[in-house]
Design an enzyme around this catalytic site. Structure first.
Site, mmCIF file in Angstrom:
data_model
loop_
_atom_site.group_PDB
_atom_site.id
_atom_site.type_symbol
_atom_site.label_atom_id
_atom_site.label_comp_id
_atom_site.label_asym_id
_atom_site.label_seq_id
_atom_site.Cartn_x
_atom_site.Cartn_y
_atom_site.Cartn_z
ATOM 1 C CB SER A 320 -0.715 0.061 1.272
ATOM 2 O OG SER A 320 -1.782 1.105 1.273
ATOM 3 C CD1 TRP A 323 -1.726 1.232 -5.971
ATOM 4 C CD2 TRP A 323 -2.075 2.851 -4.567
ATOM 5 N NE1 TRP A 323 -2.529 1.989 -6.423
ATOM 6 C CE2 TRP A 323 -3.151 2.976 -5.574
ATOM 7 C CE3 TRP A 323 -2.071 4.111 -3.737
ATOM 8 C CZ2 TRP A 323 -3.872 4.028 -5.680
ATOM 9 C CZ3 TRP A 323 -3.001 5.099 -3.876
ATOM 10 C CH2 TRP A 323 -3.960 4.993 -4.734
ATOM 11 C CG HIS A 324 -0.104 5.999 -0.915
ATOM 12 N ND1 HIS A 324 -0.513 4.537 -0.508
ATOM 13 C CD2 HIS A 324 -1.098 6.747 -0.905
ATOM 14 C CE1 HIS A 324 -1.838 4.794 -0.086
ATOM 15 N NE2 HIS A 324 -2.267 5.830 -0.409
ATOM 16 N N GLY A 325 3.575 5.669 -3.878
ATOM 17 C CA GLY A 325 4.728 6.557 -4.449
ATOM 18 C C GLY A 325 5.955 5.719 -4.679
ATOM 19 C CG PHE A 480 -0.400 8.714 -4.899
ATOM 20 C CD1 PHE A 480 0.784 9.072 -5.087
ATOM 21 C CD2 PHE A 480 -1.137 9.271 -3.923
ATOM 22 C CE1 PHE A 480 1.357 9.928 -4.109
ATOM 23 C CE2 PHE A 480 -0.565 10.267 -2.792
ATOM 24 C CZ PHE A 480 0.658 10.311 -2.799
#
Length: 480
Positions: A320, A323-325, A480
């Site tokens: 997670s 996934w954001h960056g 994102f």
């Protein structure tokens, strides 16, 4: 194109009018699909080929998966994996290749990355529509939905413009059935959609954008600031990211309602949570549930030995974060939240414990609930510092600076600035409104019955939105 832009205020009424003059679901879907590609192409038309490729791959894979699902599981699995691998490969090249290449160069080449980096422009919203594409074929493979024979339906599902740049990550089982029937406009749904759009816009332009002014100023010179000032900026960033992202989600869901399409709630007053587990059941719900259903449960979930439960938890939180960056700060942020999450999971704190709403049936929380919410907020705040920082070193320096609280004169002096007073007023309005309506989908869904009072509230919110409106403020999560 952004929701808070002049272009969108022209674009939306035109699409709305064209959409509702149609006599069939095919017309409505055609308008939505064309509008979605115009909406996305407004940013950079060249990347339309990317989302079209992803959508057509899903469409073809879905048909092949369904064809072999009951007769040849191996082939069905191959086609499902093909869709997953290709979509993740595209996401990886654009979003993560340079990060891992630079990390490799830092470890093995003394930081010299010349010739290694691709320096590609990251397509906005790619993480959101990629996850929608993955869930489509996964659900077909599981047998929970049927493959669509009409490619326009799949293209509209993946490219649905209200959710395209920053979610929510809608599931095919909820959105596609709505696209297969003619939508009928109802005043109740349309009015609720307008209210939710207005509330989301308020959170974005009045709260988030005003908080950003001070937050950005302090982060630009955090080494010269008093610890109390850094603490104030950290608190304001909590409300900036909440107002920015939940504001986008409210607008996206509200716009969907205007087209007769219902999306699932993406935020449920997360800052009223009493522990980290409850926070993650209320923050970015569509992403949290995506990782739960497609990663955590297939790994075994919590129905395995404790060491495996811990492993599974760290996997989904680190993924997670990634996934954001593409930055180590996001990976550490994910691991930090896993560390906070695991103790409650191992103690088997009942799901009911954080499914109910705080102060259920009461006007105010009790002392214990207040303490729980405060502790949870502080823990989340430190996580947001990692999220906001450009590097692990910067995050550490910022937190270290906060430890030297020093005098409170700095933030008290800053409260005399108009922008800080505006931030505080906006935060108080959001907090009180969402506390009052914490059992509802959004704050304006529970208003006084007196129509004149309701109208006055709408007008005041609209005036504030107009007063603080900025045409150049993007959304945090669109990157994102």
């Amino acid at each position: 194109m952004l929701f808070n832009s002049i272009e969108f205020f022209i674009f939306f009424p035109i699409v709305f009018a064209l959409y509702w003059i149609g006599k069939s679901d095919k017309w409505q879907n055609a308008v939505l699909l064309l509008a979605s590609y115009v909406f996305y192409g407004w940013w950079d038309w060249k990347f339309l080929a990317l989302i079209l490729f992803s959508s057509l791959l899903c469409y073809g894979s879905g048909i092949l998966i369904e064809k072999y699902r009951d007769t040849d599981q191996r082939k069905a699995k191959v086609y499902n994996c093909l869709n997953i691998i290709v979509n993740l490969a595209v996401l990886g090249v654009f979003k993560y290749y340079d990060f891992f290449a630079q990390s490799f160069a830092d470890v093995f080449l003394g930081g010299n990355s010349e010739g290694l980096l691709l320096k590609l422009v990251l397509p906005v919203g790619i993480s959101f529509y990629t996850f929608k594409a993955l869930s489509y074929t996964i659900e077909i493979k599981r047998g929970t939905i049927e493959a669509e024979r009409n490619p326009a339906t799949v293209l509209t599902y993946i490219g649905f413009f209200p959710q395209l740049l920053a979610g929510p990550i809608e599931r095919p089982g909820n959105l596609i059935p709505q696209l297969k029937v003619k939508r009928v406009f109802t005043y109740e749904q349309g009015a609720d959609g307008m209210r939710q759009i207005l509330w989301g816009l308020f959170k974005k332009v009045v709260v988030a954008d005003n908080c950003a002014i001070f937050v950005n100023e302090i982060w630009a010179s955090y080494g010269d600031q008093a610890g109390s000032t850094l603490m104030l900026a950290a608190i304001l960033y909590c409300f900036q990211i909440y107002g920015d992202f939940s504001g986008y989600s409210d607008m996206a869901i509200g716009i969907g309602k205007m087209f007769g399409i219902t999306a699932r709630q993406n935020f449920a007053t997360p800052y009223f949570s009493r522990n980290i587990a409850e926070f993650w059941r209320r923050w970015h719900i569509s992403l949290t549930s995506w990782f739960r259903d497609y990663v955590y449960i297939p790994l075994g979930g919590n129905r395995c030995p404790k060491w495996r439960v811990i492993f599974n938890t760290f996997v989904i939180f680190i993924l997670s974060g990634l996934w954001h960056g593409a930055n180590w700060t996001f990976i550490v942020w994910g691991a930090y939240n896993a560390v906070l999450f695991v103790p409650g999971l191992l103690r088997a704190r009942g799901r009911k414990r954080y499914k109910d709403t705080v102060a259920e049936g009461r006007i105010l929380p009790d002392i214990k609930e207040c303490a729980q919410m405060l502790i949870t907020f502080v823990l989340v705040l430190f996580g947001w510092i990692l999220f906001r920082a450009g590097s692990i070193t910067q995050a550490w320096d910022y937190i270290s600076g906060m430890a030297h609280l020093g005098t409170l004169k700095a933030p008290l002096f800053l409260f005399t600035k108009p922008v800080v007073r505006t931030q505080c007023i906006g935060i108080c309005i959001v907090t009180l409104a969402e506390w009052y309506s914490r059992n509802n989908e959004h704050a304006l869904s529970r208003l006084p019955k007196n129509k004149y009072l309701r109208f006055t509230i709408y007008v005041l919110i609209a005036i504030l939105c107009w007063w603080f409106f900025k045409t150049d403020s993007g959304f945090i999560y669109q990157q994102f």
